[in-house]
Design a protein around this motif. Structure first.
Motif, PDB file in Angstrom:
ATOM      1  N   PRO A  45      13.048  37.575  17.800  1.00  0.00           N
ATOM      2  CA  PRO A  45      13.365  39.065  17.399  1.00  0.00           C
ATOM      3  C   PRO A  45      13.255  40.226  18.352  1.00  0.00           C
ATOM      4  O   PRO A  45      12.421  40.104  19.254  1.00  0.00           O
ATOM      5  N   LEU A  46      14.232  40.969  18.251  1.00  0.00           N
ATOM      6  CA  LEU A  46      14.043  42.369  19.143  1.00  0.00           C
ATOM      7  C   LEU A  46      14.070  43.520  18.089  1.00  0.00           C
ATOM      8  O   LEU A  46      14.661  43.602  17.254  1.00  0.00           O
ATOM      9  N   SER A  47      13.768  44.581  18.942  1.00  0.00           N
ATOM     10  CA  SER A  47      13.977  46.021  18.236  1.00  0.00           C
ATOM     11  C   SER A  47      15.427  46.596  18.290  1.00  0.00           C
ATOM     12  O   SER A  47      16.129  46.005  19.311  1.00  0.00           O
ATOM     13  N   GLN A  48      15.956  47.293  17.782  1.00  0.00           N
ATOM     14  CA  GLN A  48      16.916  48.063  17.598  1.00  0.00           C
ATOM     15  C   GLN A  48      17.199  48.815  19.150  1.00  0.00           C
ATOM     16  O   GLN A  48      18.405  48.475  19.762  1.00  0.00           O
ATOM     17  N   VAL A  49      16.170  49.274  19.655  1.00  0.00           N
ATOM     18  CA  VAL A  49      16.487  49.791  20.956  1.00  0.00           C
ATOM     19  C   VAL A  49      16.679  48.907  22.129  1.00  0.00           C
ATOM     20  O   VAL A  49      17.512  49.110  23.025  1.00  0.00           O
ATOM     21  N   GLU A  50      15.991  47.662  22.061  1.00  0.00           N
ATOM     22  CA  GLU A  50      16.275  46.409  22.941  1.00  0.00           C
ATOM     23  C   GLU A  50      17.591  45.991  23.108  1.00  0.00           C
ATOM     24  O   GLU A  50      18.252  45.928  23.821  1.00  0.00           O
ATOM     25  N   LEU A  51      18.064  45.815  21.465  1.00  0.00           N
ATOM     26  CA  LEU A  51      19.088  45.507  21.363  1.00  0.00           C
ATOM     27  C   LEU A  51      20.347  46.209  22.143  1.00  0.00           C
ATOM     28  O   LEU A  51      21.314  45.788  22.659  1.00  0.00           O
ATOM     29  N   GLN A  52      20.269  47.579  21.761  1.00  0.00           N
ATOM     30  CA  GLN A  52      21.166  48.727  22.070  1.00  0.00           C
ATOM     31  C   GLN A  52      21.133  48.629  23.989  1.00  0.00           C
ATOM     32  O   GLN A  52      22.107  48.829  24.639  1.00  0.00           O
ATOM     33  N   GLN A  53      19.889  48.480  24.480  1.00  0.00           N
ATOM     34  CA  GLN A  53      19.923  48.259  25.939  1.00  0.00           C
ATOM     35  C   GLN A  53      20.494  47.059  26.374  1.00  0.00           C
ATOM     36  O   GLN A  53      21.427  47.292  27.649  1.00  0.00           O
ATOM     37  N   TYR A  54      20.365  45.931  25.620  1.00  0.00           N
ATOM     38  CA  TYR A  54      21.194  44.942  26.191  1.00  0.00           C
ATOM     39  C   TYR A  54      22.623  44.987  26.174  1.00  0.00           C
ATOM     40  O   TYR A  54      23.389  44.415  27.234  1.00  0.00           O
ATOM     41  N   LEU A  55      23.228  45.774  25.273  1.00  0.00           N
ATOM     42  CA  LEU A  55      24.440  45.854  24.886  1.00  0.00           C
ATOM     43  C   LEU A  55      25.226  47.156  25.560  1.00  0.00           C
ATOM     44  O   LEU A  55      26.340  47.166  25.497  1.00  0.00           O
ATOM     45  N   TYR A  56      24.320  48.025  26.188  1.00  0.00           N
ATOM     46  CA  TYR A  56      24.817  49.249  27.058  1.00  0.00           C
ATOM     47  C   TYR A  56      25.627  50.170  25.838  1.00  0.00           C
ATOM     48  O   TYR A  56      26.649  50.578  26.087  1.00  0.00           O
ATOM     49  N   ILE A  57      24.892  50.349  24.724  1.00  0.00           N
ATOM     50  CA  ILE A  57      25.430  50.884  23.417  1.00  0.00           C
ATOM     51  C   ILE A  57      24.575  51.934  23.180  1.00  0.00           C
ATOM     52  O   ILE A  57      23.549  52.074  23.451  1.00  0.00           O
ATOM     53  N   LYS A  58      25.090  53.118  22.425  1.00  0.00           N
ATOM     54  CA  LYS A  58      24.361  53.937  21.605  1.00  0.00           C
ATOM     55  C   LYS A  58      23.620  53.623  20.467  1.00  0.00           C
ATOM     56  O   LYS A  58      23.997  52.733  19.809  1.00  0.00           O
ATOM     57  N   GLY A  59      22.558  54.486  20.174  1.00  0.00           N
ATOM     58  CA  GLY A  59      21.849  54.150  18.812  1.00  0.00           C
ATOM     59  C   GLY A  59      22.600  54.223  17.739  1.00  0.00           C
ATOM     60  O   GLY A  59      22.380  53.296  16.575  1.00  0.00           O
ATOM     61  N   SER A  60      23.741  55.068  17.354  1.00  0.00           N
ATOM     62  CA  SER A  60      24.274  55.143  16.175  1.00  0.00           C
ATOM     63  C   SER A  60      25.141  54.020  16.102  1.00  0.00           C
ATOM     64  O   SER A  60      25.526  53.477  15.061  1.00  0.00           O
ATOM     65  N   THR A  61      25.686  53.410  17.371  1.00  0.00           N
ATOM     66  CA  THR A  61      26.669  52.399  17.217  1.00  0.00           C
ATOM     67  C   THR A  61      25.771  51.150  16.967  1.00  0.00           C
ATOM     68  O   THR A  61      26.267  50.181  16.023  1.00  0.00           O
ATOM     69  N   MET A  62      24.704  50.977  17.364  1.00  0.00           N
ATOM     70  CA  MET A  62      23.906  49.791  17.088  1.00  0.00           C
ATOM     71  C   MET A  62      23.396  49.728  15.631  1.00  0.00           C
ATOM     72  O   MET A  62      23.395  48.426  15.108  1.00  0.00           O
ATOM     73  N   THR A  63      22.998  50.974  15.213  1.00  0.00           N
ATOM     74  CA  THR A  63      22.798  50.973  13.777  1.00  0.00           C
ATOM     75  C   THR A  63      23.866  50.445  12.868  1.00  0.00           C
ATOM     76  O   THR A  63      23.765  49.567  11.793  1.00  0.00           O
ATOM     77  N   GLY A  64      24.950  50.823  13.246  1.00  0.00           N
ATOM     78  CA  GLY A  64      26.318  50.295  12.288  1.00  0.00           C
ATOM     79  C   GLY A  64      26.427  48.803  12.723  1.00  0.00           C
ATOM     80  O   GLY A  64      26.751  48.091  11.571  1.00  0.00           O
ATOM     81  N   ILE A  65      26.219  48.433  13.646  1.00  0.00           N
ATOM     82  CA  ILE A  65      26.356  46.900  13.906  1.00  0.00           C
ATOM     83  C   ILE A  65      24.945  46.170  13.035  1.00  0.00           C
ATOM     84  O   ILE A  65      25.490  45.244  12.189  1.00  0.00           O
ATOM     85  N   ILE A  66      24.084  46.528  13.164  1.00  0.00           N
ATOM     86  CA  ILE A  66      22.942  45.965  12.389  1.00  0.00           C
ATOM     87  C   ILE A  66      23.256  46.073  10.969  1.00  0.00           C
ATOM     88  O   ILE A  66      22.828  45.145  10.220  1.00  0.00           O
ATOM     89  N   ASP A  67      23.793  47.302  10.190  1.00  0.00           N
ATOM     90  CA  ASP A  67      23.876  47.422   8.981  1.00  0.00           C
ATOM     91  C   ASP A  67      24.848  46.334   8.413  1.00  0.00           C
ATOM     92  O   ASP A  67      24.892  45.747   7.342  1.00  0.00           O
ATOM     93  N   SER A  68      25.989  45.949   9.498  1.00  0.00           N
ATOM     94  CA  SER A  68      26.996  45.340   9.084  1.00  0.00           C
ATOM     95  C   SER A  68      26.399  43.724   9.022  1.00  0.00           C
ATOM     96  O   SER A  68      26.675  43.011   7.851  1.00  0.00           O
ATOM     97  N   LEU A  69      25.631  43.397   9.935  1.00  0.00           N
ATOM     98  CA  LEU A  69      24.833  42.080   9.972  1.00  0.00           C
ATOM     99  C   LEU A  69      23.985  41.811   8.721  1.00  0.00           C
ATOM    100  O   LEU A  69      23.988  40.848   8.208  1.00  0.00           O
ATOM    101  N   LEU A  70      23.301  42.874   8.309  1.00  0.00           N
ATOM    102  CA  LEU A  70      22.605  42.915   7.303  1.00  0.00           C
ATOM    103  C   LEU A  70      23.272  42.814   5.959  1.00  0.00           C
ATOM    104  O   LEU A  70      22.957  41.888   4.927  1.00  0.00           O
ATOM    105  N   MET A  71      24.504  43.215   5.789  1.00  0.00           N
ATOM    106  CA  MET A  71      25.426  43.014   4.858  1.00  0.00           C
ATOM    107  C   MET A  71      25.894  41.754   4.356  1.00  0.00           C
ATOM    108  O   MET A  71      25.893  41.234   3.420  1.00  0.00           O
TER     109      MET A  71
END
Length: 144
Positions: A45-71
């Motif tokens: 398990p990772l925080s959203q912030v940790e995931l966005q740091q690993y992927l070098y992306i912005k928070g808003s982009t990370m939120t969209g990715i997570i929302d898609s995976l949740l759906m």
């Protein structure tokens, strides 16, 4: 242009990404979503912030990715026990199985791509790519 390293690396990356996107489309995933699944399998398990740091992306982009995976019911999201403002993302069994299938496909693709290369050549090529990535990250830090 054909003799330029940057052009050739860019072209290979583009062709690889197209091929991988075609494979992911069968599962309704994007490259970024598949990377999140991989990170969660590898790191737990990772925080959203940790995931966005690993992927070098912005928070808003990370939120969209997570929302898609949740759906798609591939991950779960919960409040951090340390910081209630932080969200923790955990891969579930369905996501873990899909990640395993993706890696099996990726291994086949990589074997086909490296056909004709010796083990030593492949290892050296990987080392060179890693060094290029490191150089780019250093350059990027210098610009900021």
């Amino acid at each position: 242009m054909q003799e330029k390293l940057v052009y050739q690396v860019g072209m290979v990356a583009h062709l690889l990404e197209n091929q991988y996107n075609d494979q992911l489309a069968v599962h309704g995933l994007t490259v970024a979503q598949s990377k999140v699944l991989f990170l969660l399998v590898e790191n737990g398990p990772l925080s959203q912030v940790e995931l966005q740091q690993y992927l070098y992306i912005k928070g808003s982009t990370m939120t969209g990715i997570i929302d898609s995976l949740l759906m798609k019911d591939l991950v779960e999201k919960s409040d951090s026990k340390v910081d209630k403002r932080s969200k923790i993302i955990t891969i579930n069994e369905k996501g873990r199985k899909l990640d395993q299938d993706l890696w099996e496909n990726l291994n086949v693709q990589e074997n086909e791509l490296m056909d004709g290369f010796s083990e030593e050549e492949a290892a050296l090529f990987l080392k060179w790519l890693q060094r290029m990535k490191s150089n780019l990250l250093i350059q990027e830090e210098g610009v900021k």
